[in-house]
Design a protein around this motif. Sequence first.
Motif, PDB file in Angstrom:
ATOM      1  N   SER A  25       1.010  -1.493   0.084  1.00 54.66           N
ATOM      2  CA  SER A  25       0.207  -0.122   0.019  1.00 54.66           C
ATOM      3  C   SER A  25       0.829   0.807   0.432  1.00 54.66           C
ATOM      4  O   SER A  25       2.645   0.783   0.425  1.00 54.66           O
ATOM      5  CB  SER A  25      -1.235   0.494   1.179  1.00 54.66           C
ATOM      6  N   ASN A  73       1.106   6.671   2.359  1.00 53.28           N
ATOM      7  CA  ASN A  73       0.241   7.844   2.828  1.00 53.28           C
ATOM      8  C   ASN A  73      -0.726   8.189   2.593  1.00 53.28           C
ATOM      9  O   ASN A  73      -2.418   8.525   2.949  1.00 53.28           O
ATOM     10  CB  ASN A  73       0.911   9.466   1.171  1.00 53.28           C
ATOM     11  N   GLY A  74      -1.396   6.155   1.803  1.00 55.37           N
ATOM     12  CA  GLY A  74      -3.549   5.976   2.321  1.00 55.37           C
ATOM     13  C   GLY A  74      -3.682   6.593   1.661  1.00 55.37           C
ATOM     14  O   GLY A  74      -5.087   6.756   0.936  1.00 55.37           O
ATOM     15  N   ASN A  82      -3.850   0.444  -3.620  1.00 58.34           N
ATOM     16  CA  ASN A  82      -3.014  -0.485  -2.754  1.00 58.34           C
ATOM     17  C   ASN A  82      -2.939  -1.813  -3.829  1.00 58.34           C
ATOM     18  O   ASN A  82      -3.528  -1.967  -4.868  1.00 58.34           O
ATOM     19  CB  ASN A  82      -3.901  -2.012  -1.913  1.00 58.34           C
TER      20      ASN A  82
END
Length: 147
Positions: A60, A63-64, A68
Amino acid sequence: MTTNWTLTIDCADPALVARFWCTALGYIEADPPQGWDTWEDWLIDLNVPKEDWNGGASISDPNGVLPNISFLKVPEPRTAKNRLHLDLQVAGGRAVPQHLREQRIRTTAATLIAAGATLFQEVPMDNSTTLDHLWLKDPEGNDFCVV
């Protein structure tokens, strides 16, 4: 309304390919599902036999922000050119001076080759000898470009 998605790459060794793509993209191993402290705990709780623990991997964006990427172990080898591939956009675009673009492309490619990639082809701009991008293959032969 959008649909939640991840990109999944079929491979023989998910852990190996996931580590490579962590290097290539600056990603990290994805957190285990909510409610488990580790992937091992999750696998044990689901009674997955130990010999199947490398059946998949997930990485992933730290930093989101970006999606993914999952890696799924499959028995069959890759047999044809990918119809979908990643372009690692490191050069900065055509507004960047060519010598700087080429330096960025080659520096990134050198790092990835050291991590297990292979150079497949140098691709020039149309009707020229000026480098446009490098076509590489990950440790299992999946195509990607450094642009």
